[in-house]
Design an enzyme around this catalytic site. Structure first.
Site, PDB file in Angstrom:
ATOM      1  N   GLY A  37      40.071  25.626  38.800  1.00 16.50           N
ATOM      2  CA  GLY A  37      40.629  26.960  38.556  1.00 16.50           C
ATOM      3  C   GLY A  37      39.712  28.005  39.191  1.00 16.50           C
ATOM      4  N   TYR A 150      45.271   7.981  38.637  1.00 12.00           N
ATOM      5  CA  TYR A 150      45.735   9.282  38.141  1.00 12.00           C
ATOM      6  C   TYR A 150      46.983   9.090  37.278  1.00 12.00           C
ATOM      7  CZ  TYR A 150      47.657  14.023  38.233  1.00 12.00           C
ATOM      8  OH  TYR A 150      48.188  15.232  37.876  1.00 12.00           O
TER       9      TYR A 150
END
Ligand code: UDP
Length: 324
Positions: A37, A150
Site C-alpha cells: 500500500g 497463493y
C-alpha cells in the site's frame, strides 16, 4: 453512520473503498503496513474528520484487537498479492495471507464482528470450465510450482472464514475478486493492465507473456467497491462465497492492442516466454471467467463500467505520473 475497519486500507482497492465509505458518511479506519500500500493512495483522505490511518501490521494483535473491538464491520483486504511477489517471496506470501486472516478472524470472534474477506479468482486454478461458479471444484497444480501457493493460502483463508462462521458464529462473507483494475493499481507486482498502460505511455514494448491467447475478465474497481458496500449490509451473504467480476473476457494480446490504440502509442507488442517472465515451468491460467449470478441476485447490482472506460480512467491517472 457506521464504523468500518479496512485492513490494507492504503492499498489499491482499500483506498477506493475508504473513499466511498467516507463519502457515504461513515467512519473509516485504514490499517496498513505500507508493504505494498502507499500513502499516495490516501493523502487526499488524511485530515478528513472521519478518517484514521494506522501504520500497523495485522499481525500486531493488540492494535488489531483494539480496532476490531470498535468496528461495526471489518473489510479484510490486507494480503500479499501479485504473481511476481508470489514467485519471489512465497514464504512471506503464505505466512502473511494465512496468519493475517486468522488474526483478523480471531479478533472478530470476541464480539462476533462481521468480516468481509477478499479472496481471489486464483483459487479456481486451472479449471477448464467455461465460467467459474462458487461451488465448482478448485483445480491447482503441484506444490513444486510456486504460483499455486497463493491460491492455496487464499483457500485456507476461505476455509477459516467459513469455519469461524459455522463454529463460532462470526458473521463472515467471502468474495473472490476477478482481476480488478483501476487508478492506483501498481504494475510493480506483475499486474498486466498498469504494466501495459505504463509501457504504452512510454512508447516501450508492450510485454505479452506467453502466446497472448490467454484470457482474463477485468472488473473496474468502482464496480467492486459498489458490491463491497452492498454486501456488508446483506444478511443473506453471511456464510457465503461470492464471485465479484465482470463476465466480459478479452485475450491478453487483444488487451495489448486495445491499450496501444487507446493511448495513441508508438509501442509494439513483444512476446516474452513464461520462463523468462516468471520462472521455469511456470503455469499460466488459460481462461478465467466469472459466473456472477449469485452476487447479482443478492445485491441487485451488475458491473456498469465497460473495459474501454476503465482503461481510459487508468490511462488518465497514469499519464499524470509517468514521464512520457
Ligand atoms: N501478463 C502479460 N504481461 C505482463 C504482465 C502479465 O502478458 O507484463 C499476463 C499474465 O501472464 C497473465 C495475464 O497477463 O496471463 C494476467 O496477469 P496478472 O498478473 O495481471 O493477473 P493473473 O495472472 O493473476 O490473472
Amino acid at each position: 453512520m457506521a464504523n468500518y475497519l479496512i485492513t490494507g486500507g492504503a492499498g489499491f482497492i482499500g483506498s477506493h473503498l475508504a473513499e466511498r465509505l467516507l463519502a457515504d458518511g461513515h467512519h473509516v479506519t485504514a490499517l496498513d503496513n505500507l508493504s505494498s500500500g502507499s500513502m499516495d493512495n490516501i493523502t487526499h483522505l488524511m485530515g478528513l474528520p472521519h478518517f484514521t490511518f494506522l501504520r500497523h501490521d495485522v499481525m500486531e494483535v493488540e492494535v488489531l484487537a483494539e480496532q476490531v473491538a470498535t468496528a461495526d464491520a471489518v473489510y479484510h483486504l490486507a494480503a500479499t498479492v501479485g504473481v511476481f511477489n508470489i514467485i519471489k517471496s512465497p514464504v512471506e506470501t503464505i505466512g502473511n495471507n494465512i496468519d493475517g486472516t486468522e488474526a483478523v478472524l480471531r479478533a472478530a470472534s470476541l464480539r462476533k464482528t462481521k468480516v468481509l474477506l477478499t479472496s481471489t479468482s486464483e483459487v479456481y486454478g486451472k479449471s477448464d470450465k467455461a465460467s467459474f461458479g462458487e461451488d465448482d471444484d478448485l483445480v491447482l497444480g503441484p506444490t513444486s510450482k510456486g504460483r499455486w501457493s497463493y491460491a492455496a493460502s487464499k483457500i485456507i483463508d476461505e476455509f477459516l472464514a467459513l469455519a469461524y462462521w459455522r463454529e463460532f458464529q462470526v458473521p463472515t462473507v467471502v468474495v473472490r475478486l476477478f482481476n480488478t483494475i483501476g487508478p492506483r493499481q501498481t504494475g510493480e507486482y506483475g499486474m498486466v493492465v498498469p504494466r501495459f498502460i505504463r509501457q504504452a505511455l512510454r512508447d516501450e514494448d508492450v510485454t505479452v507473456f506467453g502466446g497472448g491467447e490467454q484470457t482474463r475478465s477485468f472488473t473496474d474497481v468502482s464496480d467492486v467497491v459498489e458490491w463491497l458496500v452492498r454486501l456488508v449490509d446483506c444478511d443473506a451473504a453471511v456464510g457465503q462465497v461470492l464471485n465479484l467480476g465482470n463476465p466480459k473476457e478479452i485475450t491478453i494480446s487483444g488487451l495489448a492492442d486495445r491499450i496501444i490504440e487507446m493511448a495513441g502509442s508508438a509501442s509494439r507488442v513483444s512476446h516474452i516466454p513464461y520462463t523468462e517472465a516468471y520462472e521455469d515451468g511456470f503455469e499460466d491460467i488459460a481462461r478465467r471467467l466469472p459466473d456472477i449470478a449469485k452476487v447479482v441476485a443478492l445485491t441487485g447490482y451488475s458491473p456498469m463500467v465497460p473495459l474501454d472506460e476503465s482503461l481510459r480512467r487508468i490511462h488518465a491517472w497514469c499519464a499524470q505520473r509517468v514521464e512520457a
